[in-house]
Design an enzyme around this catalytic site. Sequence first.
Site, PDB file in Angstrom:
ATOM      1  N   HIS A 268       7.181 119.385 -60.768  1.00 46.13           N
ATOM      2  CA  HIS A 268       8.020 118.380 -59.160  1.00 46.13           C
ATOM      3  C   HIS A 268       9.020 117.351 -59.320  1.00 46.13           C
ATOM      4  O   HIS A 268      10.163 117.724 -59.518  1.00 46.13           O
ATOM      5  CB  HIS A 268       6.330 117.930 -58.891  1.00 46.13           C
ATOM      6  CG  HIS A 268       6.557 117.880 -57.430  1.00 46.13           C
ATOM      7  ND1 HIS A 268       7.771 118.045 -56.711  1.00 46.13           N
ATOM      8  CD2 HIS A 268       5.739 116.789 -56.927  1.00 46.13           C
ATOM      9  CE1 HIS A 268       7.844 117.195 -55.405  1.00 46.13           C
ATOM     10  NE2 HIS A 268       6.706 116.880 -54.777  1.00 46.13           N
ATOM     11  N   HIS A 307      14.831 127.611 -57.063  1.00 51.23           N
ATOM     12  CA  HIS A 307      13.394 127.231 -56.273  1.00 51.23           C
ATOM     13  C   HIS A 307      12.564 128.172 -55.541  1.00 51.23           C
ATOM     14  O   HIS A 307      13.115 128.426 -55.188  1.00 51.23           O
ATOM     15  CB  HIS A 307      14.326 126.175 -55.601  1.00 51.23           C
ATOM     16  CG  HIS A 307      13.878 125.249 -54.605  1.00 51.23           C
ATOM     17  ND1 HIS A 307      13.089 125.146 -53.544  1.00 51.23           N
ATOM     18  CD2 HIS A 307      13.746 123.931 -55.195  1.00 51.23           C
ATOM     19  CE1 HIS A 307      12.628 123.598 -53.109  1.00 51.23           C
ATOM     20  NE2 HIS A 307      13.142 123.002 -53.931  1.00 51.23           N
ATOM     21  N   ASP A 363      18.235 118.742 -58.467  1.00 48.90           N
ATOM     22  CA  ASP A 363      17.070 117.911 -60.178  1.00 48.90           C
ATOM     23  C   ASP A 363      18.903 118.499 -61.389  1.00 48.90           C
ATOM     24  O   ASP A 363      18.770 117.536 -62.494  1.00 48.90           O
ATOM     25  CB  ASP A 363      16.733 118.724 -60.911  1.00 48.90           C
ATOM     26  CG  ASP A 363      15.238 118.410 -59.977  1.00 48.90           C
ATOM     27  OD1 ASP A 363      15.591 116.871 -59.439  1.00 48.90           O
ATOM     28  OD2 ASP A 363      14.213 118.339 -60.111  1.00 48.90           O
TER      29      ASP A 363
HETATM   30  N1  ACO Z   1      15.644 130.307 -65.448  1.00 50.20           N
HETATM   31  C1  ACO Z   1      15.925 131.330 -65.207  1.00 50.20           C
HETATM   32  N2  ACO Z   1      15.043 132.547 -64.541  1.00 50.20           N
HETATM   33  C2  ACO Z   1      14.724 132.292 -63.226  1.00 50.20           C
HETATM   34  C3  ACO Z   1      14.063 130.937 -64.056  1.00 50.20           C
HETATM   35  C4  ACO Z   1      14.865 129.940 -64.401  1.00 50.20           C
HETATM   36  N3  ACO Z   1      15.138 128.390 -63.813  1.00 50.20           N
HETATM   37  N4  ACO Z   1      13.141 130.528 -62.086  1.00 50.20           N
HETATM   38  C5  ACO Z   1      13.375 131.344 -62.151  1.00 50.20           C
HETATM   39  N5  ACO Z   1      13.617 132.441 -62.941  1.00 50.20           N
HETATM   40  C6  ACO Z   1      12.810 133.725 -62.942  1.00 50.20           C
HETATM   41  C7  ACO Z   1      11.930 134.639 -62.929  1.00 50.20           C
HETATM   42  O1  ACO Z   1      11.754 134.668 -64.674  1.00 50.20           O
HETATM   43  C8  ACO Z   1      11.573 135.154 -62.253  1.00 50.20           C
HETATM   44  O2  ACO Z   1      12.119 136.621 -63.039  1.00 50.20           O
HETATM   45  P1  ACO Z   1      11.602 137.540 -63.291  1.00 50.20           P
HETATM   46  O3  ACO Z   1      10.940 138.640 -61.520  1.00 50.20           O
HETATM   47  O4  ACO Z   1      12.103 138.515 -63.806  1.00 50.20           O
HETATM   48  O5  ACO Z   1      10.055 137.876 -63.161  1.00 50.20           O
HETATM   49  C9  ACO Z   1      11.950 134.887 -60.759  1.00 50.20           C
HETATM   50  O6  ACO Z   1      13.268 134.135 -61.147  1.00 50.20           O
HETATM   51  C10 ACO Z   1      11.426 134.209 -59.695  1.00 50.20           C
HETATM   52  O7  ACO Z   1      10.802 133.045 -60.533  1.00 50.20           O
HETATM   53  P2  ACO Z   1       9.306 132.774 -59.999  1.00 50.20           P
HETATM   54  O8  ACO Z   1       8.850 131.718 -61.162  1.00 50.20           O
HETATM   55  O9  ACO Z   1       8.829 133.551 -59.391  1.00 50.20           O
HETATM   56  O10 ACO Z   1      10.210 131.600 -58.723  1.00 50.20           O
HETATM   57  P3  ACO Z   1       9.175 130.461 -58.483  1.00 50.20           P
HETATM   58  O11 ACO Z   1       9.672 129.980 -56.868  1.00 50.20           O
HETATM   59  O12 ACO Z   1       7.382 130.371 -58.879  1.00 50.20           O
HETATM   60  O13 ACO Z   1       9.301 129.187 -58.833  1.00 50.20           O
HETATM   61  C11 ACO Z   1      10.781 127.401 -60.090  1.00 50.20           C
HETATM   62  C12 ACO Z   1      10.334 127.962 -58.795  1.00 50.20           C
HETATM   63  C13 ACO Z   1       9.493 126.772 -60.713  1.00 50.20           C
HETATM   64  C14 ACO Z   1      11.458 126.005 -59.744  1.00 50.20           C
HETATM   65  C15 ACO Z   1      11.497 127.875 -60.879  1.00 50.20           C
HETATM   66  O14 ACO Z   1      12.515 128.044 -60.780  1.00 50.20           O
HETATM   67  C16 ACO Z   1      11.904 126.855 -61.514  1.00 50.20           C
HETATM   68  O15 ACO Z   1      10.802 127.115 -63.111  1.00 50.20           O
HETATM   69  N6  ACO Z   1      13.014 126.229 -62.089  1.00 50.20           N
HETATM   70  C17 ACO Z   1      13.300 126.148 -63.625  1.00 50.20           C
HETATM   71  C18 ACO Z   1      12.749 124.203 -62.983  1.00 50.20           C
HETATM   72  C19 ACO Z   1      13.388 123.510 -61.831  1.00 50.20           C
HETATM   73  O16 ACO Z   1      14.619 123.139 -61.893  1.00 50.20           O
HETATM   74  N7  ACO Z   1      12.322 122.598 -61.418  1.00 50.20           N
HETATM   75  C20 ACO Z   1      12.556 121.720 -59.997  1.00 50.20           C
HETATM   76  C21 ACO Z   1      12.796 122.227 -59.259  1.00 50.20           C
HETATM   77  S1  ACO Z   1      13.389 121.271 -57.461  1.00 50.20           S
HETATM   78  C22 ACO Z   1      11.680 120.060 -57.368  1.00 50.20           C
HETATM   79  O17 ACO Z   1      10.637 120.370 -57.912  1.00 50.20           O
HETATM   80  C23 ACO Z   1      12.543 118.847 -56.745  1.00 50.20           C
END
Ligand code: ACO
Length: 428
Positions: A268, A307, A363
């Site tokens: 988060h 996101h 972020d």
């Molecule tokens: N890098 C590479 N691939 C990614 C990323 C990423 N940052 N984020 C999502 N994906 C991919 C996943 O591997 C998945 O691929 P697939 O369909 O081939 O399996 C697809 O995109 C969907 O991803 P999910 O994990 O289902 O997306 P979700 O909505 O659950 O996750 C999250 C969102 C947790 C923010 C994710 O994008 C992530 O981990 N990002 C990096 C961490 C980050 O920057 N967090 C800050 C969020 S903003 C905040 O909280 C203030």
Amino acid sequence: MSNQTLTITDNRTGKAYTLPIEHDSIRATDLRQIKVADDDPGLCTYDPGFVNTAACKSSITYIDGDKGILEYRGYPIEQLAETCTFLEVAYLLHNGELPARQQLDDFVHQVTHHTILHENVKQFIAGFRYDAHPMGMFVSTVAALSTFYPEAKNIHDAAIRRKQFFRLVAKVPTIGAFTYRHNIGMPYAYPDNDLSYTGNFLNMMFRKTEGKYKPNPVMERALDILFILHADHEQNCSTTAMRSVGSANTDPYSSLAAAAAALYGPLHGGANEAVLKMLRSIGSKDRIPEYVQRVKAGDVRLMGFGHRVYKNYDPRARIIKRTADQVFEVTGRNPLIDIAVELERIALEDDYFIKRKLYPNVDFYSGIIYEAMGLPMDMFTVMFAIPRTAGWLTHYEEMLVDADQKIARPKQLYLGAARRNFVPMDRR
Ligand code: ACO
């Protein structure tokens, strides 16, 4: 008959049910009538992480993740960040309307005159280890404030609630700055009421021996913008924690400590720290393609990208990127920004990211600015918690006056052992 209804046929019984649709939702409790036998508790929904469940009606913040829109009380974030101070936005969030001049002056006066902490709080912070994480100290100190203001337990008294709003919005920068000074072993710098909210925060963080600290206006404004962008983001994990704990009629200090504890989690509020670590590990622009390959192979994530809600460019990331340039004119360029910009360029042209709608989030650039301002990584989440305090308290208020709200108590699907008799120790 209105067509704002949903008809469900239960194939177990062949019975059909018509449920009203309001605001594109059905009431989960309407599903209870769908049962196979009279003593059956009825149907419920299963939704870990509340991915598709609205737990409240809210009028505070609107997000359209597909279009990349964020609005506070109907005002686009871009317009607020361009023109307002953080306290003006805090007023807007809490009161629902932009303040007139006198209203803003009164509001600023109230906040400015609640910034000092009880001297015992200083001793409390001094009790932490020299290297205690600032968020650990922040969470505990906010919780401890409930013992200084026991009247805050009168949560149904609007005037008392309003007083705690001012106290908390005013005191969280002081707590945050004191945790930083504790870590670096500097004497605490007391609030200066002549300065703005963000100017005073810089004063409490960075004042050394000078009699009067003069904040750099570019840094002061940049901090205002960053605080505005972080002030609220509707029902995320920490706001949900604030509402859930508050729904037990817990005082605002203890509830806010719970919200801050949720924010402390790396999924988060801790992601900007992860971005910085990632950029450092990449080290130079020529190593970006290799890193992107590892992301695409599923070995690592591109931190600061993607996101749960935004499937488009996070509007906050765009504003932060611009702010970074202004800050670097004062601090000198943080070399990590060149890696970040190039990484973004490469990622946004790559099919892997395009197909999955992965764009920079808030972020991606904020940590680079905070580092340029001289803040250690451990402080980044505190920098998020300070402005989010206004958002958390606004949701707390909205929850308390909403007649629909009850103590938070989700259902579970019990899949454990069926009833069985106790087995004495000698027969196990
Ligand atoms: N890098 C590479 N691939 C990614 C990323 C990423 N940052 N984020 C999502 N994906 C991919 C996943 O591997 C998945 O691929 P697939 O369909 O081939 O399996 C697809 O995109 C969907 O991803 P999910 O994990 O289902 O997306 P979700 O909505 O659950 O996750 C999250 C969102 C947790 C923010 C994710 O994008 C992530 O981990 N990002 C990096 C961490 C980050 O920057 N967090 C800050 C969020 S903003 C905040 O909280 C203030």
